[in-house]
Design a protein around this motif. Structure first.
Motif, mmCIF file in Angstrom:
data_model
loop_
_atom_site.group_PDB
_atom_site.id
_atom_site.type_symbol
_atom_site.label_atom_id
_atom_site.label_comp_id
_atom_site.label_asym_id
_atom_site.label_seq_id
_atom_site.Cartn_x
_atom_site.Cartn_y
_atom_site.Cartn_z
ATOM 1 N N UNK A 90 -10.582 4.323 3.865
ATOM 2 C CA UNK A 90 -11.125 3.034 4.284
ATOM 3 C C UNK A 90 -10.668 2.780 5.716
ATOM 4 N N UNK A 91 -11.421 1.997 6.469
ATOM 5 C CA UNK A 91 -11.025 1.766 7.858
ATOM 6 C C UNK A 91 -9.745 0.941 7.988
ATOM 7 N N UNK A 92 -9.402 0.167 6.967
ATOM 8 C CA UNK A 92 -8.221 -0.689 7.052
ATOM 9 C C UNK A 92 -7.067 -0.176 6.201
ATOM 10 N N UNK A 97 -1.519 -0.682 4.372
ATOM 11 C CA UNK A 97 -0.274 0.020 4.038
ATOM 12 C C UNK A 97 0.899 -0.565 4.819
ATOM 13 N N UNK A 98 0.717 -0.777 6.103
ATOM 14 C CA UNK A 98 1.791 -1.312 6.939
ATOM 15 C C UNK A 98 2.176 -2.730 6.531
ATOM 16 N N UNK A 135 10.179 1.652 -0.030
ATOM 17 C CA UNK A 135 10.557 3.024 0.342
ATOM 18 C C UNK A 135 9.360 3.970 0.211
ATOM 19 N N UNK A 136 8.573 3.770 -0.825
ATOM 20 C CA UNK A 136 7.374 4.574 -1.001
ATOM 21 C C UNK A 136 6.375 4.313 0.129
ATOM 22 N N UNK A 137 6.264 3.063 0.553
ATOM 23 C CA UNK A 137 5.381 2.723 1.663
ATOM 24 C C UNK A 137 5.845 3.331 2.973
ATOM 25 N N UNK A 138 7.148 3.321 3.217
ATOM 26 C CA UNK A 138 7.677 3.939 4.437
ATOM 27 C C UNK A 138 7.399 5.438 4.420
#
Length: 180
Positions: A90-92, A97-98, A135-138
């Motif tokens: 997806x474009x976003x 995520x950030x 932590x998973x996102x990082x």
């Protein structure tokens, strides 16, 4: 399922769990988190709990939609492109995520600060859950957003450099191929 989708679903599930708790049992949540034992929650506390519960559910749904975990277009609508830099999700996706990673990081720190002062087990549970998701996102931000550019000849990533150390062994192999 790749790590990116696992993060999107895990983040949404954690936010939805918090949202359903605030939406379904606001008196219980307020009673558990209030320091004094007064017996009941006020109407304002119930209203705010349910409003924030609905907001968390909306953020959970937006996370799933904006990351592209659930495709919003059919395969016939997607145009084929020859560029390697386009993301099929997806474009976003990276923005979602950030932002959700920052949200979970701030929630983990906030829960930690309150847990240190109040020692409530509910805050510890929230801290652990938010820390795991953050932590998973990082990890996804650092390693899971690009496929890399792997050389067909050597199998190495083309974006690496020799700074500050030289790879003498690879230079020898590369010089040997040039001689042939």
């Amino acid at each position: 399922m790749d790590v990116f989708n696992a993060y999107a679903y895990g983040s949404s599930a954690w936010l939805a769990l918090k949202g359903f708790a605030l939406l379904g049992a606001p008196k219980l949540v307020v009673t558990l988190l209030v320091g004094e034992n007064r017996g009941h929650a006020t109407e304002l506390e119930i209203y705010l709990s349910r409003s924030f519960g609905l907001a968390l559910l909306a953020i959970a749904l937006l996370t799933i939609m904006m990351t592209g975990s659930i495709p919003l277009t059919s395969q016939t609508d997607v145009k084929s492109s020859d560029t390697e830099d386009t993301d099929p999700r997806a474009p976003y996706a990276f923005s979602a995520l950030l932002i959700t990673t920052l949200l979970h990081g701030v929630l983990a720190f906030y829960d930690y600060a309150w847990y240190i002062s109040d020692s409530q087990s509910g805050l510890a549970l929230g801290m652990v859950g938010s820390t795991i998701i953050a932590a998973m996102g990082v990890w996804c931000i650092l390693f899971g957003t690009t496929k890399g550019r792997v050389s067909r000849k050597t199998g190495a990533d083309k974006r690496t450099s020799g700074f500050p150390f030289k790879n003498a062994e690879a230079d020898k192999r590369h010089a040997g191929r040039k001689a042939l």
